[in-house]
Design an enzyme around this catalytic site. Structure first.
Site, PDB file in Angstrom:
ATOM      1  N   CYS A 133       6.176   3.619  -2.251  1.00 42.44           N
ATOM      2  CA  CYS A 133       4.710   3.559  -2.999  1.00 42.44           C
ATOM      3  C   CYS A 133       4.319   4.878  -3.586  1.00 42.44           C
ATOM      4  CB  CYS A 133       3.605   2.898  -2.253  1.00 42.44           C
ATOM      5  SG  CYS A 133       3.565   3.396  -0.494  1.00 42.44           S
ATOM      6  N   HIS A 246      -3.285   4.807  -3.022  1.00 39.95           N
ATOM      7  CA  HIS A 246      -2.864   5.963  -2.784  1.00 39.95           C
ATOM      8  C   HIS A 246      -3.439   6.973  -3.932  1.00 39.95           C
ATOM      9  CE1 HIS A 246      -0.789   4.294   0.456  1.00 39.95           C
ATOM     10  NE2 HIS A 246       0.361   4.568   0.167  1.00 39.95           N
TER      11      HIS A 246
HETATM   12  P1  NAP Z   1       3.387  -5.610   7.856  1.00 33.67           P
HETATM   13  O1  NAP Z   1       1.958  -6.019   7.283  1.00 33.67           O
HETATM   14  O2  NAP Z   1       3.252  -5.079   9.461  1.00 33.67           O
HETATM   15  O3  NAP Z   1       4.420  -6.954   7.783  1.00 33.67           O
HETATM   16  C1  NAP Z   1       5.393  -6.985   8.231  1.00 33.67           C
HETATM   17  C2  NAP Z   1       6.337  -8.410   8.058  1.00 33.67           C
HETATM   18  O4  NAP Z   1       7.585  -8.164   8.449  1.00 33.67           O
HETATM   19  C3  NAP Z   1       5.691  -9.374   8.363  1.00 33.67           C
HETATM   20  O5  NAP Z   1       5.561 -10.595   7.755  1.00 33.67           O
HETATM   21  C4  NAP Z   1       6.505  -9.869   9.685  1.00 33.67           C
HETATM   22  O6  NAP Z   1       6.487 -11.271  10.271  1.00 33.67           O
HETATM   23  C5  NAP Z   1       7.725  -9.552   9.318  1.00 33.67           C
HETATM   24  N1  NAP Z   1       8.698  -9.332  10.420  1.00 33.67           N
HETATM   25  C6  NAP Z   1       8.620  -8.697  11.264  1.00 33.67           C
HETATM   26  N2  NAP Z   1       9.845  -8.759  12.183  1.00 33.67           N
HETATM   27  C7  NAP Z   1      10.712  -9.641  11.497  1.00 33.67           C
HETATM   28  C8  NAP Z   1      11.877 -10.302  11.909  1.00 33.67           C
HETATM   29  N3  NAP Z   1      12.502 -10.008  12.932  1.00 33.67           N
HETATM   30  N4  NAP Z   1      12.297 -11.186  10.813  1.00 33.67           N
HETATM   31  C9  NAP Z   1      11.485 -11.523   9.837  1.00 33.67           C
HETATM   32  N5  NAP Z   1      10.431 -10.942   9.214  1.00 33.67           N
HETATM   33  C10 NAP Z   1       9.969  -9.831  10.334  1.00 33.67           C
HETATM   34  O7  NAP Z   1       4.100  -4.600   6.981  1.00 33.67           O
HETATM   35  P2  NAP Z   1       3.919  -4.481   5.342  1.00 33.67           P
HETATM   36  O8  NAP Z   1       2.939  -3.504   5.203  1.00 33.67           O
HETATM   37  O9  NAP Z   1       3.974  -5.462   4.944  1.00 33.67           O
HETATM   38  O10 NAP Z   1       5.542  -3.627   5.286  1.00 33.67           O
HETATM   39  C11 NAP Z   1       6.524  -4.386   5.299  1.00 33.67           C
HETATM   40  C12 NAP Z   1       7.566  -3.500   5.027  1.00 33.67           C
HETATM   41  O11 NAP Z   1       7.675  -3.384   3.522  1.00 33.67           O
HETATM   42  C13 NAP Z   1       7.702  -2.027   5.788  1.00 33.67           C
HETATM   43  O12 NAP Z   1       8.261  -2.006   6.795  1.00 33.67           O
HETATM   44  C14 NAP Z   1       8.265  -1.107   4.610  1.00 33.67           C
HETATM   45  O13 NAP Z   1       9.747  -1.408   4.875  1.00 33.67           O
HETATM   46  C15 NAP Z   1       7.974  -1.984   3.211  1.00 33.67           C
HETATM   47  N6  NAP Z   1       6.969  -1.217   2.653  1.00 33.67           N
HETATM   48  C16 NAP Z   1       7.175  -0.642   1.651  1.00 33.67           C
HETATM   49  C17 NAP Z   1       6.160  -0.117   0.741  1.00 33.67           C
HETATM   50  C18 NAP Z   1       6.828   0.524  -0.565  1.00 33.67           C
HETATM   51  O14 NAP Z   1       6.304   1.798  -0.830  1.00 33.67           O
HETATM   52  N7  NAP Z   1       7.408   0.158  -1.456  1.00 33.67           N
HETATM   53  C19 NAP Z   1       4.988  -0.095   1.166  1.00 33.67           C
HETATM   54  C20 NAP Z   1       4.616  -0.737   2.168  1.00 33.67           C
HETATM   55  C21 NAP Z   1       5.810  -1.461   3.043  1.00 33.67           C
HETATM   56  P3  NAP Z   1       5.517 -11.531  11.421  1.00 33.67           P
HETATM   57  O15 NAP Z   1       4.159 -11.667  11.034  1.00 33.67           O
HETATM   58  O16 NAP Z   1       6.030 -12.815  11.868  1.00 33.67           O
HETATM   59  O17 NAP Z   1       5.533 -10.378  12.401  1.00 33.67           O
HETATM   60  O1  3JN Z   2       2.885   4.535   4.864  1.00 35.32           O
HETATM   61  C1  3JN Z   2       2.778   4.227   3.691  1.00 35.32           C
HETATM   62  O2  3JN Z   2       1.816   4.632   2.802  1.00 35.32           O
HETATM   63  C2  3JN Z   2       3.779   3.529   2.804  1.00 35.32           C
HETATM   64  C3  3JN Z   2       4.758   3.187   3.977  1.00 35.32           C
HETATM   65  C4  3JN Z   2       5.996   2.790   3.635  1.00 35.32           C
HETATM   66  C5  3JN Z   2       6.729   2.169   4.546  1.00 35.32           C
HETATM   67  C6  3JN Z   2       6.385   1.926   6.120  1.00 35.32           C
HETATM   68  C7  3JN Z   2       7.319   1.415   6.965  1.00 35.32           C
HETATM   69  C8  3JN Z   2       8.703   1.446   6.899  1.00 35.32           C
HETATM   70  C9  3JN Z   2       8.239   2.341   4.450  1.00 35.32           C
HETATM   71  C10 3JN Z   2       8.764   2.611   3.143  1.00 35.32           C
HETATM   72  O3  3JN Z   2       8.495   1.804   2.444  1.00 35.32           O
HETATM   73  O4  3JN Z   2       9.395   3.744   3.053  1.00 35.32           O
HETATM   74  C11 3JN Z   2       9.334   2.101   5.640  1.00 35.32           C
HETATM   75  C12 3JN Z   2      10.692   2.212   5.408  1.00 35.32           C
HETATM   76  O5  3JN Z   2      11.330   1.104   5.062  1.00 35.32           O
HETATM   77  O6  3JN Z   2      11.022   3.219   5.724  1.00 35.32           O
END
Ligand code: NAP
Ligand code: 3JN
Length: 341
Positions: A133, A246
């Site tokens: 992000c 952010h």
């Molecule tokens: P979050 O609110 O903690 O949600 C995590 C999601 O992953 C929930 O739906 C969870 O399901 C699911 N999950 C966990 N373990 C799983 C499994 N074994 N099988 C299937 N689903 C599973 O986190 P979030 O903020 O949405 O972020 C999720 C991911 O997106 C991060 O880890 C990161 O890689 C990515 N992300 C990317 C950006 C970006 O900058 N593009 C920003 C934020 C996050 P349950 O509810 O059932 O636990």
């Molecule tokens: O911390 C933030 O503001 C963005 C977080 C992104 C994030 C959180 C957990 C795992 C990432 C990511 O998108 O880089 C990951 C990951 O996939 O490494």
């Protein structure tokens, strides 16, 4: 390659999370041509349902047949899940748009921000990576300046909201804020220190070079998206007690001289950017105003006289929208536009 259809079968993996929720909302808001939507999360969420348009859809657990018949899978369930399941999904014939860092630096995987490098979508092999992000909002702004004046170096300091860490972190900030104001002891689960009324110069884990992984993501992803290794980037990423959006302070050094007025003009004409810059009237981008907006807002544009060709600015974007769900869905929209028969 996505086949041309009137409507597409779409999956959201990580549907119950902060990003997953935003993906479901964004599919509706942008009227993405969804024939049907499948929602996946962990075993813990089986039995729950989530609303999409006017229907409650069940949340399913993943298995090796989950992706059969799915055209587009939007992944936001963390890198470990993406490592295992994105290749399974791609082998089933669906196009994966992955939000984790798992595939971002893989030379076989394009890392795409549509306003910057849409052309990289042409060479995907089933998996497309969505950048971090903090990187997304920065490159949307850097690209037009790079085209106009060739960027030599960027110094970025981020002020990242807790929604970047997910749902549990948002709950933690809410709870700690209430506890501090009510003179109750503060409980820490998500962050190593109290986040309420505090700033933590620590996002993701520390590396041997003293930087955090988040900081190095910004350095490496920026070069890949701009397709230019010569752009030097150094980052300090800070978590702040803000729920959404952010903010970033950018110091940009260019090879060619560019004035603050020229930067405002170049950015006003660029896609995905709103120039919101009238400090004499207290007008500059603020996290609380930019929440739920699609664009990256820029303000406080000024020349940096401490270097030969320097520009400073302040940029704010909604990390769950452009920083995650929206960018992924814009990628899907571009795939739909260019889908083959
Ligand atoms: P979050 O609110 O903690 O949600 C995590 C999601 O992953 C929930 O739906 C969870 O399901 C699911 N999950 C966990 N373990 C799983 C499994 N074994 N099988 C299937 N689903 C599973 O986190 P979030 O903020 O949405 O972020 C999720 C991911 O997106 C991060 O880890 C990161 O890689 C990515 N992300 C990317 C950006 C970006 O900058 N593009 C920003 C934020 C996050 P349950 O509810 O059932 O636990
Ligand atoms: O911390 C933030 O503001 C963005 C977080 C992104 C994030 C959180 C957990 C795992 C990432 C990511 O998108 O880089 C990951 C990951 O996939 O490494």
């Amino acid at each position: 390659m996505l086949k041309k259809k009137e409507k597409y079968i779409v999956a959201v993996v990580g549907a119950t999370g902060a990003v997953g929720n935003e993906m479901i909302a964004t599919l509706t808001q942008r009227q993405f041509p969804v024939a049907s939507l499948r929602l996946f999360a962990s075993e813990r969420s089986v039995g729950k349902s989530l609303r999409f348009r006017d229907t409650d859809l069940p949340v399913e657990a993943l298995d090796k047949n989950s992706f059969t018949g799915i055209d587009i899978a939007l992944f936001s369930a963390g890198g470990e899940r993406s490592k295992i399941w994105a290749p399974v999904a791609a082998a089933s014939g669906c196009v994966v748009i992955d939000n984790s860092s798992q595939w971002r630096m893989d030379p076989e995987v394009p890392l795409v921000v549509p306003e910057v490098n849409e052309h990289d979508l042409t060479w995907h092999k089933g998996i497309i990576a969505n950048p971090n992000c903090s990187t997304i909002q920065m490159v949307v702004v850097l690209k037009p300046i790079h085209d106009a004046a060739q960027i030599k170096r960027v110094v970025v300091t981020t002020f990242q909201s807790v929604s970047g860490t997910g749902k549990k972190a948002m709950d933690e900030l809410m709870q700690q804020t209430a506890d501090v104001l009510n003179f109750r002891p503060v409980i820490k689960n998500v962050y190593p220190h109290q986040i309420a009324f505090n700033c933590l110069p620590h996002i993701d884990s520390f590396l041997e070079n003293g930087y955090t992984k988040e900081e190095m993501k910004m350095v490496n992803e920026t070069k890949k998206i701009l397709g230019d290794d010569s752009v030097a980037v150094t980052a300090t990423t800070v978590r702040v007690p803000v729920f959404r959006c952010h903010s970033e302070s950018l110091n940009i050094e260019t090879i060619k001289k560019i004035t603050a007025n020229e930067v405002r003009a170049v950015l006003s004409a660029a896609p995905g950017i709103i120039v919101y810059d009238a400090p004499e009237k207290n007008i500059y981008p603020l996290a609380i105003d930019v929440a739920d907006k699609d664009e990256t807002y820029i303000g406080r544009v000024r020349e940096d006289d401490s270097v030969e060709n320097g520009i400073n600015m302040w940029i704010v974007s909604d990390n769950l929208r452009k920083g995650a769900a929206l960018n992924a869905i814009q990628i899907a929209e571009k795939l739909v536009e260019s889908a083959g028969q």
